[in-house]
Design an enzyme around this catalytic site. Structure first.
Site, PDB file in Angstrom:
ATOM      1  N   HIS A 168       4.367   1.597  -8.966  1.00  0.00           N
ATOM      2  CA  HIS A 168       4.578   1.113 -10.330  1.00  0.00           C
ATOM      3  C   HIS A 168       5.414   2.146 -11.065  1.00  0.00           C
ATOM      4  O   HIS A 168       5.076   3.340 -11.087  1.00  0.00           O
ATOM      5  CB  HIS A 168       3.258   0.904 -11.070  1.00  0.00           C
ATOM      6  CG  HIS A 168       3.443   0.415 -12.477  1.00  0.00           C
ATOM      7  ND1 HIS A 168       3.547  -0.930 -12.790  1.00  0.00           N
ATOM      8  CD2 HIS A 168       3.582   1.092 -13.648  1.00  0.00           C
ATOM      9  CE1 HIS A 168       3.722  -1.059 -14.090  1.00  0.00           C
ATOM     10  NE2 HIS A 168       3.750   0.149 -14.640  1.00  0.00           N
ATOM     11  N   CYS A 169       6.525   1.710 -11.655  1.00  0.00           N
ATOM     12  CA  CYS A 169       7.441   2.628 -12.346  1.00  0.00           C
ATOM     13  C   CYS A 169       7.277   2.481 -13.856  1.00  0.00           C
ATOM     14  O   CYS A 169       7.721   1.483 -14.432  1.00  0.00           O
ATOM     15  CB  CYS A 169       8.887   2.329 -11.946  1.00  0.00           C
ATOM     16  SG  CYS A 169      10.081   3.430 -12.734  1.00  0.00           S
TER      17      CYS A 169
END
Length: 289
Positions: A121-122
């Protein structure tokens, strides 16, 4: 509802808003403050070429950014497991979503959903990086490095000039000098950091693995190898037509090979190194099945 949530990704975190601010600051410093005025002096030919190339890569950067953020990373299809055997060990139950997960599918606690081939997850892009948007993420990193490198190299002569002007006490524009020198230094530092980060993710693609799988390996978990060779690993993410690789789009049926659910392995009998011409339907079927 999903469409509304998708557009909210563009402004949902402080990190993604800082991306906008950073791009605006880079553009203002490089184009408006430095390159723009040079279009009217004896260096105008170089300035115009730099201006055109910079904007070309900036458009590719923005396209990659928006595609990464807005493209769904990979939603688990309904009833995806109906054609599989009941005792197939690739099916796992997500205790949070209460749905069956295909192999290489993981739950994201930030997005509160399962993602096909989840890499990570960025928070900077406010989305997960998964099966559907991994190409765009790699391109975003690559073009960000290009823009930062062009910024660092383009501003270097001006930064050197202002440095010696400050040193000799002859600086007549303190604000511009500080802005140009700071931007130049920050750009060089970011190229070194993001360059290594980009190479790391490119290497993951070439090995057909993910950040999450690498962390599990370090933890001692058993992770199956999906390495099909560098070329076939690459086209599983970027598609089979090299002419399309630099663009943050998928053209027609040229998309990542596979469906994000079934993952071939090199030791399987169905694997054949002579899988045909990249991009054709026969090769895609073999990669999927």
């Amino acid at each position: 509802m999903q469409t509304e949530q998708r557009w909210k990704r563009l402004y949902g975190t402080k990190q993604i808003c800082s991306i906008y601010v950073f791009i605006v600051l880079i553009y203002t410093t490089v184009i408006i403050l430095y390159i723009g005025p040079q279009a009217f002096n004896e260096k105008r030919i170089v300035a115009i070429i730099y201006f055109v190339v910079f904007h070309l890569f900036l458009l590719l950067l923005l396209g990659s950014f928006f595609q990464t953020t807005l493209t769904d990373p990979g939603r688990v299809p309904l009833k995806w497991d109906e054609h599989m055997e009941k005792n197939d060990d690739t099916k796992r139950l997500c205790v949070t979503c209460l749905v069956l997960k295909p192999e290489r599918c993981s739950h994201c606690s930030h997005c509160k959903r399962c993602v096909l081939n989840l890499d990570h997850h960025c928070p900077w892009l406010n989305t997960c990086i998964g099966f559907r948007n991994r190409k765009f993420f790699i391109l975003f990193l690559f073009y960000l490095n290009v823009i930062l490198f062009m910024t660092a190299i383009g501003l270097l002569p001006a930064a050197i000039h202002h440095y010696y002007a400050f040193h000799d006490g002859m600086e007549d524009n303190y604000f511009e000098g500080i802005i140009l020198m700071t931007t130049n230094l920050v750009s060089f530092m970011l190229v070194l950091f993001l360059g290594n980060f980009t190479l790391y993710h490119i290497n993951l693609v070439l090995k057909n693995t993910t950040t999450l799988e690498e962390l599990k390996k370090k933890r001692g978990d058993h992770i199956s190898s999906y390495d099909m060779g560098k070329y076939y690993n690459w086209i599983q993410v970027f598609g089979g037509k090299p002419i399309h690789w630099p663009f943050p789009f998928f053209f027609g049926d040229d998309k990542p090979f596979g469906d994000g659910i079934m993952w071939p392995q090199k030791h399987e009998e169905k694997y054949d190194i002579e899988m045909g011409t990249p991009g054709n339907k026969e090769m895609e079927k073999k990669l999927i099945h």
